[in-house]
Design an enzyme around this catalytic site. Structure first.
Site, short mmCIF file in Angstrom:
data_model
loop_
_atom_site.label_atom_id
_atom_site.label_comp_id
_atom_site.label_asym_id
_atom_site.label_seq_id
_atom_site.Cartn_x
_atom_site.Cartn_y
_atom_site.Cartn_z
N GLY A 75 16.26 1.55 -9.51
CA GLY A 75 17.67 1.18 -9.39
C GLY A 75 18.54 1.96 -10.37
O GLY A 75 19.59 2.50 -10.02
N ASP B 125 18.24 2.88 -22.28
CA ASP B 125 17.87 1.50 -22.51
C ASP B 125 19.11 0.65 -22.27
O ASP B 125 20.20 1.00 -22.74
CB ASP B 125 17.32 1.30 -23.93
N GLY C 105 17.83 -6.37 -11.00
CA GLY C 105 17.80 -7.10 -12.27
C GLY C 105 18.77 -8.28 -12.32
O GLY C 105 18.77 -9.15 -11.45
N TYR C 106 19.63 -8.26 -13.32
CA TYR C 106 20.56 -9.37 -13.55
C TYR C 106 21.83 -9.30 -12.69
O TYR C 106 22.71 -10.17 -12.82
CB TYR C 106 20.97 -9.40 -15.03
#
Ligand code: ITT
Length: 177
Positions: A10, A60, A137-138
């Site tokens: 992603g 990150d 993810g979130y």
């Protein structure tokens, strides 16, 4: 050609839309336990620099929730794998302050130069339920102006997101050299 060393498809797809000559390399590197995204990126760049002899980037990212004093932050990947979005929603049950931000730190390294970092941030809110099928993810629990990132398409997310910003900063720097 610049390698983007990541296991996260992603992330790669979002970055590649902005920087066309990126190629995904799922090589793996040590993600140290540290207090900041910057430290994690600098350590990873150093380790990978001894294995790669061409330009590459790593990134990150993390979700920082104000009412949880910045948690999950640097632990975002572990928390997503363990308690996931439903676990975060449970932790936020009854919490009025929903403010949160996504942060991205991308690091560029190439032979014979000092590594360079670029940052991006997106402020938003943690929703009350997961919504949307896009992103990863979130994204389904992170809202900006009432819509979750998972309810936006890639172009729209890239226009406002932490990663969109860090990658655009990297892109301008690459173009200005
Ligand atoms: P690499 O380290 O291999 O690049 P990763 O998925 O471990 O991939 P991070 O440590 O940077 O990446 O990501 C921390 C967590 O935050 C992870 O669970 C991601 O899915 C999530 N995350 C990162 N960027 C996100 C975004 O734009 N939207 C939603 N969740 C995101």
């Amino acid at each position: 050609m610049i390698r983007f060393v990541t296991s996260n498809r992603g992330k790669f797809v979002e970055a590649q839309r902005l920087i066309e000559d990126l190629v995904q390399a799922d090589l793996g590197y040590t993600e140290i336990q540290a207090d900041t995204l910057e430290e994690v990126v600098l350590f990873g760049l150093k380790e990978l620099s001894s294995r790669l002899n061409s330009p590459f980037i790593i990134e990150d990212a993390g979700l920082f929730i104000e009412a949880l004093n910045g948690f999950p932050g640097v632990y975002s990947a572990y928390v997503q794998r363990t308690i996931g979005n439903s676990g975060i929603l449970k932790l936020m049950d009854g919490v009025e302050n929903r403010a949160a931000s996504f942060r991205s730190v991308v690091g560029y390294a190439a032979p014979g130069m000092e590594p360079v970092l670029f940052k991006g941030e997106l402020r938003g809110r943690i929703g009350f339920e997961a919504r949307g099928a896009g992103g990863f993810g979130y994204d389904p629990i992170f809202e900006v102006d009432g819509r979750t990132l998972a309810e936006m398409d890639l172009a729209e997310k890239n226009m406002i997101s932490h990663r969109g910003r860090s990658m655009k900063a990297l892109k301008s720097w690459l173009e200005s050299r």
